[in-house]
Enzyme design. Sequence first.
Site, PDB file in Angstrom:
ATOM      1  N   TYR A  55      -8.352   8.060  -2.331  1.00 40.24           N
ATOM      2  CA  TYR A  55      -8.024   7.615  -1.168  1.00 40.24           C
ATOM      3  C   TYR A  55      -8.655   6.877   0.066  1.00 40.24           C
ATOM      4  O   TYR A  55      -8.478   8.023   0.583  1.00 40.24           O
ATOM      5  CB  TYR A  55      -6.472   7.790  -1.351  1.00 40.24           C
ATOM      6  CG  TYR A  55      -5.329   7.053  -2.647  1.00 40.24           C
ATOM      7  CD1 TYR A  55      -5.914   6.748  -3.519  1.00 40.24           C
ATOM      8  CD2 TYR A  55      -4.215   7.865  -2.799  1.00 40.24           C
ATOM      9  CE1 TYR A  55      -5.694   6.061  -5.050  1.00 40.24           C
ATOM     10  CE2 TYR A  55      -3.957   7.705  -3.918  1.00 40.24           C
ATOM     11  CZ  TYR A  55      -4.185   6.924  -4.601  1.00 40.24           C
ATOM     12  OH  TYR A  55      -3.846   7.664  -6.044  1.00 40.24           O
ATOM     13  N   LEU A 111       5.821  -2.181  -8.991  1.00 36.65           N
ATOM     14  CA  LEU A 111       6.480  -3.260  -8.834  1.00 36.65           C
ATOM     15  C   LEU A 111       4.432  -4.383  -9.064  1.00 36.65           C
ATOM     16  O   LEU A 111       4.474  -5.311  -8.215  1.00 36.65           O
ATOM     17  CB  LEU A 111       6.709  -3.370  -6.484  1.00 36.65           C
ATOM     18  CG  LEU A 111       7.521  -2.202  -6.480  1.00 36.65           C
ATOM     19  CD1 LEU A 111       7.270  -2.723  -4.901  1.00 36.65           C
ATOM     20  CD2 LEU A 111       8.692  -2.937  -6.961  1.00 36.65           C
ATOM     21  N   LEU A 130       6.424  -8.078  -7.942  1.00 37.40           N
ATOM     22  CA  LEU A 130       7.581  -7.843  -7.760  1.00 37.40           C
ATOM     23  C   LEU A 130       7.988  -7.428  -7.285  1.00 37.40           C
ATOM     24  O   LEU A 130       9.549  -6.997  -6.577  1.00 37.40           O
ATOM     25  CB  LEU A 130       7.665  -7.061  -8.540  1.00 37.40           C
ATOM     26  CG  LEU A 130       7.443  -7.016 -10.746  1.00 37.40           C
ATOM     27  CD1 LEU A 130       7.440  -5.836 -11.669  1.00 37.40           C
ATOM     28  CD2 LEU A 130       7.848  -7.851 -11.091  1.00 37.40           C
TER      29      LEU A 130
END
Length: 343
Positions: free
Chosen positions: A56, A210, A215
């Site tokens: 990341y 999500l 979402l």
Amino acid sequence: MSEHRLLGTTGVHVSPLTLGTMMFGAWGNTDHDASVRVIHRALDAGINTVDTADVYSRGESEEIVGRALKGRRDDVVLATKFHGAMSDDDPNQGGSSRRWIIRAVEDSLRRLQTDYIDLYQVHRPRPEIDIDDTLSALSDLVHQGKIRYLGTSTFLPSQVVEAQWTAERRGRERPVTEQPPYSILAREVERDLLPTAQKHGLGILPWSPLAGGWLSGRYRRGEQPPVSSRQQRQPARHDADLPENRAKLEAVHQLQDLADEAGLSLIHLALAFVLRHPAVSSAIIGPRTLEQLESQLGADKVSLSDDVLDRIDEIVPPGTTLNEADRGYAPPALVEPGLRRRR
């Protein structure tokens, strides 16, 4: 935050929501102070589990997490992952070989400013690497006290079983968790992966509950779909012009209607759905800002009625993933023609 849950059969108690930190650093929020404030707010709200990865923002996320956890490290179940390429030039700086794992863990420990990692996870499968080589290296790290447990992410059910079988036969430490993609729009793991994990006593930490923002409540019927940076990074998952994403958009509109009828935000509906599955230990949320975090807190206190769950099943049938790209991993046999054509 509601009552903690057991992480598989480890005896470790985790909060129903895990704070994922992929969006802290160059991939998302570049303001380190703001990112630290998000982490502190999550901890203050009762979240006790934090998940990151070396890849990341090429270590930047781990550095932010390490800074944020100063003075609070022992109260947190800290998870990170290895596998992603950490160099554009050196092919050995990535993967799941013993050579890389031994170096990668030291790099993560330094960035996280800790002397142990609670859960160290293989970020993706590598079929060309003997899983015993990977488990052997990870077992050594457990015995050295540098990691407490090992886990996997986005493994196929057969790969989960192979890792368990190999650990038992070779006397290695076994993976105790799996981190699969799971949301209302990506339900394939319900077919085999989740039952397989339950059979082997694994804790499940779903990522992208999500659906990468689908979402989040941003997609409203009659409105132009918002443009996000994810469209450039992951067009297969987010380009609204693709047929499979148009199907997702229609499902999202129906789910938004359902959430409105139930008096819930779509975010809470989506997270509560994932948390309802008996295999799930904790769902990983990935806020970039405090506002996004606040919109997700409290989802663990939402109880969906059977009627609402039945309606969800009608919109996206159990075991269905609307877009192949949301599976998070394409087996080499599907993407390399030479592996399925006799020469």
